[in-house]
Design an enzyme around this catalytic site. Structure first.
Site, PDB file in Angstrom:
ATOM      1  N   ASP A  87     -15.492  24.627  24.128  1.00  0.00           N
ATOM      2  CA  ASP A  87     -16.155  24.768  22.832  1.00  0.00           C
ATOM      3  C   ASP A  87     -15.163  25.148  21.742  1.00  0.00           C
ATOM      4  O   ASP A  87     -15.241  24.650  20.609  1.00  0.00           O
ATOM      5  CB  ASP A  87     -17.262  25.831  22.915  1.00  0.00           C
ATOM      6  CG  ASP A  87     -18.471  25.317  23.673  1.00  0.00           C
ATOM      7  OD1 ASP A  87     -18.652  24.082  23.754  1.00  0.00           O
ATOM      8  OD2 ASP A  87     -19.241  26.153  24.189  1.00  0.00           O
ATOM      9  N   ARG A 115     -19.364  22.945  34.613  1.00  0.00           N
ATOM     10  CA  ARG A 115     -19.863  24.023  35.451  1.00  0.00           C
ATOM     11  C   ARG A 115     -21.329  24.235  35.135  1.00  0.00           C
ATOM     12  O   ARG A 115     -21.675  24.512  33.980  1.00  0.00           O
ATOM     13  CB  ARG A 115     -19.044  25.278  35.132  1.00  0.00           C
ATOM     14  CG  ARG A 115     -19.029  26.283  36.215  1.00  0.00           C
ATOM     15  CD  ARG A 115     -18.059  27.387  35.898  1.00  0.00           C
ATOM     16  NE  ARG A 115     -18.452  28.157  34.732  1.00  0.00           N
ATOM     17  CZ  ARG A 115     -18.094  29.411  34.522  1.00  0.00           C
ATOM     18  NH1 ARG A 115     -17.325  30.019  35.399  1.00  0.00           N
ATOM     19  NH2 ARG A 115     -18.466  30.051  33.448  1.00  0.00           N
ATOM     20  N   THR A 164     -25.875  27.951  38.289  1.00  0.00           N
ATOM     21  CA  THR A 164     -25.282  28.194  39.616  1.00  0.00           C
ATOM     22  C   THR A 164     -23.781  28.482  39.546  1.00  0.00           C
ATOM     23  O   THR A 164     -23.201  28.971  40.518  1.00  0.00           O
ATOM     24  CB  THR A 164     -25.462  26.951  40.505  1.00  0.00           C
ATOM     25  OG1 THR A 164     -24.706  25.866  39.916  1.00  0.00           O
ATOM     26  CG2 THR A 164     -26.928  26.545  40.606  1.00  0.00           C
ATOM     27  N   ASP A 217     -15.343  30.306  25.579  1.00  0.00           N
ATOM     28  CA  ASP A 217     -15.468  28.983  26.207  1.00  0.00           C
ATOM     29  C   ASP A 217     -14.366  28.076  25.659  1.00  0.00           C
ATOM     30  O   ASP A 217     -14.390  27.680  24.484  1.00  0.00           O
ATOM     31  CB  ASP A 217     -16.855  28.390  25.915  1.00  0.00           C
ATOM     32  CG  ASP A 217     -17.079  27.112  26.727  1.00  0.00           C
ATOM     33  OD1 ASP A 217     -18.021  27.093  27.536  1.00  0.00           O
ATOM     34  OD2 ASP A 217     -16.300  26.150  26.555  1.00  0.00           O
TER      35      ASP A 217
HETATM   36  O1  LIG Z   1     -13.329  28.363  37.553  1.00  0.00           O
HETATM   37  P1  LIG Z   1     -14.686  27.914  37.159  1.00  0.00           P
HETATM   38  O2  LIG Z   1     -15.736  28.970  37.374  1.00  0.00           O
HETATM   39  O3  LIG Z   1     -15.077  26.604  37.770  1.00  0.00           O
HETATM   40  O4  LIG Z   1     -14.690  27.748  35.573  1.00  0.00           O
HETATM   41  C1  LIG Z   1     -13.678  27.136  34.888  1.00  0.00           C
HETATM   42  C2  LIG Z   1     -14.148  25.857  34.268  1.00  0.00           C
HETATM   43  O5  LIG Z   1     -15.068  26.144  33.201  1.00  0.00           O
HETATM   44  C3  LIG Z   1     -14.640  25.483  32.026  1.00  0.00           C
HETATM   45  O6  LIG Z   1     -15.138  24.199  31.947  1.00  0.00           O
HETATM   46  P2  LIG Z   1     -16.648  23.908  31.503  1.00  0.00           P
HETATM   47  O7  LIG Z   1     -17.546  23.826  32.697  1.00  0.00           O
HETATM   48  O8  LIG Z   1     -17.052  24.880  30.432  1.00  0.00           O
HETATM   49  O9  LIG Z   1     -16.559  22.451  30.942  1.00  0.00           O
HETATM   50  P3  LIG Z   1     -15.914  21.966  29.560  1.00  0.00           P
HETATM   51  O10 LIG Z   1     -14.431  22.002  29.747  1.00  0.00           O
HETATM   52  O11 LIG Z   1     -16.452  20.588  29.400  1.00  0.00           O
HETATM   53  O12 LIG Z   1     -16.377  22.897  28.478  1.00  0.00           O
HETATM   54  C4  LIG Z   1     -13.138  25.480  32.186  1.00  0.00           C
HETATM   55  O13 LIG Z   1     -12.507  24.576  31.353  1.00  0.00           O
HETATM   56  C5  LIG Z   1     -12.968  25.171  33.646  1.00  0.00           C
HETATM   57  O14 LIG Z   1     -12.984  23.783  33.941  1.00  0.00           O
HETATM   58  O1  LIG Z   2     -14.229  32.401  30.455  1.00  0.00           O
HETATM   59  C1  LIG Z   2     -14.451  31.207  30.734  1.00  0.00           C
HETATM   60  C2  LIG Z   2     -14.887  30.820  32.021  1.00  0.00           C
HETATM   61  C3  LIG Z   2     -15.092  29.498  32.257  1.00  0.00           C
HETATM   62  N1  LIG Z   2     -14.875  28.599  31.275  1.00  0.00           N
HETATM   63  C4  LIG Z   2     -14.459  28.961  30.047  1.00  0.00           C
HETATM   64  O2  LIG Z   2     -14.279  28.113  29.167  1.00  0.00           O
HETATM   65  N2  LIG Z   2     -14.264  30.262  29.797  1.00  0.00           N
HETATM   66 MG   LIG Z   3     -16.845  24.748  28.539  1.00  0.00          MG
END
Ligand SMILES: O=P(O)(O)OC[C@H]1O[C@H](OP(=O)(O)OP(=O)(O)O)[C@H](O)[C@@H]1O
Ligand SMILES: O=c1cc[nH]c(=O)[nH]1
Ligand SMILES: [Mg+2]
Length: 209
Positions: free
Chosen positions: A203, A104, A108, A200
């Site tokens: 993370d 994400r 944006t 997160d």
């Molecule tokens: O509903 P949304 O607003 O799209 O957010 C949710 C997304 O955000 C996080 O991923 P992230 O982008 O942090 O990637 P990661 O899993 O690599 O940390 C989570 O694991 C989802 O995939």
């Molecule tokens: O709260 C949140 C939202 C998006 N992605 C995450 O990992 N945590």
């Molecule tokens: Mg993430």
């Protein structure tokens, strides 16, 4: 309209409490997510169809039921969705796994696709898209669209925690998709994080922050 199922089994809710806790360290966080994924998989497969077969016991023939013939697929949204895969495979070892890599954009909040690798027979499979977090819903929507564009029709979405905004977004874009969650939280903050949420998920699973 898609249905939303809240998996409120006490074991799931108990473990989710420790997943949320800021003091839970990476190793325990990962184990708890794995365990909750197994328990949610148990709920999500509740209505799976069974076939009748007969087996010989040591003393007689028994009329039994099996789920053979059901072709399942687990589709984690990378990275964080990876944390739920093994927990589901524990229950459904014959399932195949397809990966959809999205991150994400922090400015944006729009999802960016960077990897897609799916089983060759993915269209024939009943799919469970997994991601711990359903925040704006942008990532789940893009993943589901990617699957539909490749001919997939039987898709469920399984997340640990959802924001009301994310559920609404998925229901609007994909009204045919049922959503399974362990909890629906209060709202999204200005950075798109679920409140109270768990922070997160990626993370915390991989210790990257
Ligand atoms: O509903 P949304 O607003 O799209 O957010 C949710 C997304 O955000 C996080 O991923 P992230 O982008 O942090 O990637 P990661 O899993 O690599 O940390 C989570 O694991 C989802 O995939
Ligand atoms: O709260 C949140 C939202 C998006 N992605 C995450 O990992 N945590
Ligand atoms: Mg993430």
């Amino acid at each position: 309209m898609s249905k939303v199922f809240i998996c409120d089994h006490p074991l799931i809710q108990h473990k989710l409490t420790y997943i949320r806790d800021v003091n839970t360290k990476t190793k325990d966080f990962r184990e708890l997510v794995d365990e909750v994924a197994t328990l949610m998989a148990y709920e999500i497969t509740r209505n799976i169809q069974l076939e009748n077969i007969q087996v010989k016991t040591p003393v007689a023939t028994a009329d039994c039921r099996i789920i053979s013939g059901r072709m399942l697929g687990i589709i984690p949204i990378l990275r964080a969705g990876l944390g739920m895969v093994d927990g589901i495979l524990n229950l459904i070892p014959a399932a195949k796994v397809g990966h959809i890599g999205l991150y994400r954009d922090p400015e944006t909040l729009q999802p960016v696709e960077y990897y897609v690798k799916l089983p060759t027979d993915v269209q024939e499979r009943e799919l469970i898209v997994v991601d711990p977090m359903l925040a704006t819903g942008g990532s789940a929507n893009l993943a589901i669209t990617a699957l539909k564009n490749r001919g997939c029709v039987q898709i469920k979405l399984m997340c640990l925690i959802a924001a009301p905004e994310g559920i609404e977004a998925v229901q609007k874009e994909h009204p045919d998709i049922d959503i399974y969650v362990a909890a629906i939280d209060d709202y999204l903050n200005d950075h798109g994080y679920i409140i109270p949420g768990l922070g997160d998920a990626g993370d915390r699973l991989f210790g990257t922050k």
